[in-house]
Design a protein around this motif. Structure first.
Motif, PDB file in Angstrom:
ATOM      1  N   ASP A 180     124.483  41.188  72.890  1.00 44.86           N
ATOM      2  CA  ASP A 180     124.976  39.827  73.060  1.00 44.86           C
ATOM      3  C   ASP A 180     125.168  39.186  71.683  1.00 44.86           C
ATOM      4  N   ASN A 181     126.378  38.686  71.415  1.00 47.26           N
ATOM      5  CA  ASN A 181     126.688  38.138  70.101  1.00 47.26           C
ATOM      6  C   ASN A 181     125.754  37.007  69.701  1.00 47.26           C
ATOM      7  N   ARG A 182     125.587  36.030  70.591  1.00 44.01           N
ATOM      8  CA  ARG A 182     124.781  34.856  70.269  1.00 44.01           C
ATOM      9  C   ARG A 182     123.322  35.232  70.034  1.00 44.01           C
ATOM     10  N   ASN A 183     122.793  36.105  70.867  1.00 43.25           N
ATOM     11  CA  ASN A 183     121.398  36.513  70.731  1.00 43.25           C
ATOM     12  C   ASN A 183     121.174  37.288  69.443  1.00 43.25           C
ATOM     13  N   PHE A 184     122.125  38.158  69.084  1.00 48.54           N
ATOM     14  CA  PHE A 184     121.988  38.944  67.858  1.00 48.54           C
ATOM     15  C   PHE A 184     121.981  38.030  66.642  1.00 48.54           C
ATOM     16  N   ARG A 185     122.937  37.114  66.581  1.00 49.81           N
ATOM     17  CA  ARG A 185     123.026  36.205  65.437  1.00 49.81           C
ATOM     18  C   ARG A 185     121.748  35.376  65.300  1.00 49.81           C
ATOM     19  N   ASN A 220     111.538  43.215  51.879  1.00 46.01           N
ATOM     20  CA  ASN A 220     110.334  43.959  51.506  1.00 46.01           C
ATOM     21  C   ASN A 220     109.080  43.133  51.751  1.00 46.01           C
ATOM     22  N   GLN A 221     109.151  41.832  51.493  1.00 45.19           N
ATOM     23  CA  GLN A 221     108.014  40.961  51.755  1.00 45.19           C
ATOM     24  C   GLN A 221     107.719  40.897  53.253  1.00 45.19           C
ATOM     25  N   MET A 222     108.767  40.845  54.060  1.00 41.84           N
ATOM     26  CA  MET A 222     108.594  40.764  55.503  1.00 41.84           C
ATOM     27  C   MET A 222     108.004  42.047  56.071  1.00 41.84           C
ATOM     28  N   VAL A 223     108.432  43.189  55.524  1.00 46.10           N
ATOM     29  CA  VAL A 223     107.900  44.471  55.981  1.00 46.10           C
ATOM     30  C   VAL A 223     106.398  44.549  55.739  1.00 46.10           C
ATOM     31  N   LYS A 224     105.962  44.042  54.581  1.00 49.00           N
ATOM     32  CA  LYS A 224     104.534  44.067  54.264  1.00 49.00           C
ATOM     33  C   LYS A 224     103.740  43.203  55.234  1.00 49.00           C
ATOM     34  N   ARG A 225     104.346  42.086  55.667  1.00 49.82           N
ATOM     35  CA  ARG A 225     103.657  41.200  56.620  1.00 49.82           C
ATOM     36  C   ARG A 225     103.723  41.747  58.042  1.00 49.82           C
ATOM     37  N   GLY A 226     104.717  42.564  58.297  1.00 45.51           N
ATOM     38  CA  GLY A 226     104.930  43.070  59.654  1.00 45.51           C
ATOM     39  C   GLY A 226     105.995  42.231  60.346  1.00 45.51           C
ATOM     40  N   LEU A 227     106.931  42.884  61.013  1.00 41.24           N
ATOM     41  CA  LEU A 227     107.991  42.148  61.692  1.00 41.24           C
ATOM     42  C   LEU A 227     108.310  42.816  63.011  1.00 41.24           C
ATOM     43  N   ASN A 228     108.953  42.078  63.885  1.00 36.87           N
ATOM     44  CA  ASN A 228     109.355  42.584  65.184  1.00 36.87           C
ATOM     45  C   ASN A 228     110.747  42.074  65.481  1.00 36.87           C
ATOM     46  N   PHE A 229     111.660  42.997  65.700  1.00 41.57           N
ATOM     47  CA  PHE A 229     113.062  42.620  65.880  1.00 41.57           C
ATOM     48  C   PHE A 229     113.589  43.198  67.182  1.00 41.57           C
ATOM     49  N   GLU A 230     112.970  42.820  68.293  1.00 40.20           N
ATOM     50  CA  GLU A 230     113.401  43.286  69.598  1.00 40.20           C
ATOM     51  C   GLU A 230     114.762  42.711  69.929  1.00 40.20           C
ATOM     52  N   LEU A 231     115.684  43.593  70.365  1.00 40.27           N
ATOM     53  CA  LEU A 231     117.043  43.151  70.703  1.00 40.27           C
ATOM     54  C   LEU A 231     117.250  43.187  72.214  1.00 40.27           C
TER      55      LEU A 231
END
Length: 231
Positions: A180-185, A220-231
Motif C-alpha cells: 500500500d503506497n500510503r502505508n509504505f510512505r 546505523n544508530q537505529m540498528v544499534k537501538r533496534g528497529l522494527n519495520f513491519e510492512l
C-alpha cells in the motif's frame, strides 16, 4: 605423539546464494551455475565448492564465487549450515551457505573452474537444482524477506538519489507482493533514515518525483537501538 581422531570427519563445502535485483525488469533473480563435473553434471546449482586445507570459510566462499561466476567484491553474510548426511551422493559433506544481494549490472559474469556456464534466473522460474540447493535457496530467500522487517536492506542497490516509488518497488520485488503506497510512505518516513534533497527527477516521461538520499549515519544508530519495520 600423533593424535588419533576417533570420530568420522565430514567433507566441508561452501555455497553462495547471490540474489540480483533488476529494478527495470522488476524481477528478483538468483545466480546459478551449470555443473561441469559429476555428481549432477549438466544440472544447475548455486556457486560453491570444497574448502581447502587451512582456508577460512569466508575466503573459500569468496574464491568459489569468483572462480565460477566472476562475481567479486561483494559482502557475503553467513546464512546457515546444511548437514544432512544424505545431501550429497559422494558421502557425508557439510555445507556452510552464504548469501548476498547485488546489482547484476555491476558484475561481468563469466563461468570458469568447474562451471559450464553461469546465468541469472528469476526466482519464480528456476530449473531443477542439484543436491539440496532448492532448500538452500528457499532458506536464503526467506532470510532476506524476513530481514526487511528489521533492516532496510538494498539501499546500496538504488541510485545515490532515488524516489520513494523506486524504494517501494525494491521492497515489492524482494517480498514478491504489492504494498500500500500510503502505508509504505508513512512507515519509511517514520524511520527517519531518508534525507530529502530538495531536487526533482529530470528526463522522465511522467511527472517528476522528489529525490531522497539514504542517511547512513542515522540508520546505523537505529540498528544499534533496534528497529522494527513491519510492512
Amino acid at each position: 605423539m600423533a593424535f588419533k581422531y576417533e570420530y568420522e570427519r565430514p567433507g566441508l563445502t561452501v555455497d553462495c546464494v547471490i540474489f540480483g535485483l533488476d529494478l527495470e525488469e522488476e524481477t528478483l533473480r538468483v545466480m546459478l551455475i551449470e555443473r561441469d563435473a559429476e555428481p549432477f553434471a549438466g544440472v544447475w546449482a548455486v556457486p560453491g565448492g570444497f574448502v581447502r586445507r587451512s582456508e577460512k570459510l569466508i575466503d573459500a566462499a569468496t574464491r568459489e564465487l569468483e572462480e565460477e561466476t566472476g562475481i567479486a567484491g561483494v559482502f557475503l553474510e553467513q546464512l546457515y549450515t546444511f548437514g544432512d548426511p544424505k545431501r550429497d551422493p559422494r558421502g557425508w559433506i557439510v555445507s556452510v551457505a552464504y548469501y548476498a544481494l547485488v546489482s547484476p549490472e555491476k558484475h561481468h559474469i563469466h563461468a570458469t573452474a568447474d562451471a559450464r556456464q553461469a546465468r541469472w534466473f528469476p526466482v519464480t522460474a528456476l530449473p531443477p537444482l542439484a543436491f539440496d540447493h532448492d532448500e538452500i535457496l528457499a532458506t536464503a530467500l526467506a532470510r532476506i524477506r524476513g530481514k526487511l522487517t528489521y533492516a532496510p536492506i538494498g539501499f546500496e542497490l538504488l541510485p545515490q538519489k532515488f524516489t520513494i516509488k523506486q524504494l517501494q518497488k525494491l521492497y515489492e520485488i524482494v517480498l514478491g507482493r504489492t504494498l500500500d503506497n500510503r502505508n509504505f510512505r508513512k512507515k519509511i518516513f517514520a524511520m527517519d533514515v531518508l534525507r530529502e534533497l530538495g531536487e526533482m527527477q529530470t528526463g522522465v516521461p511522467h511527472r517528476a518525483a522528489r529525490l531522497y538520499k539514504f542517511d547512513e549515519r542515522k540508520y546505523n544508530q537505529m540498528v544499534k537501538r533496534g528497529l522494527n519495520f513491519e510492512l
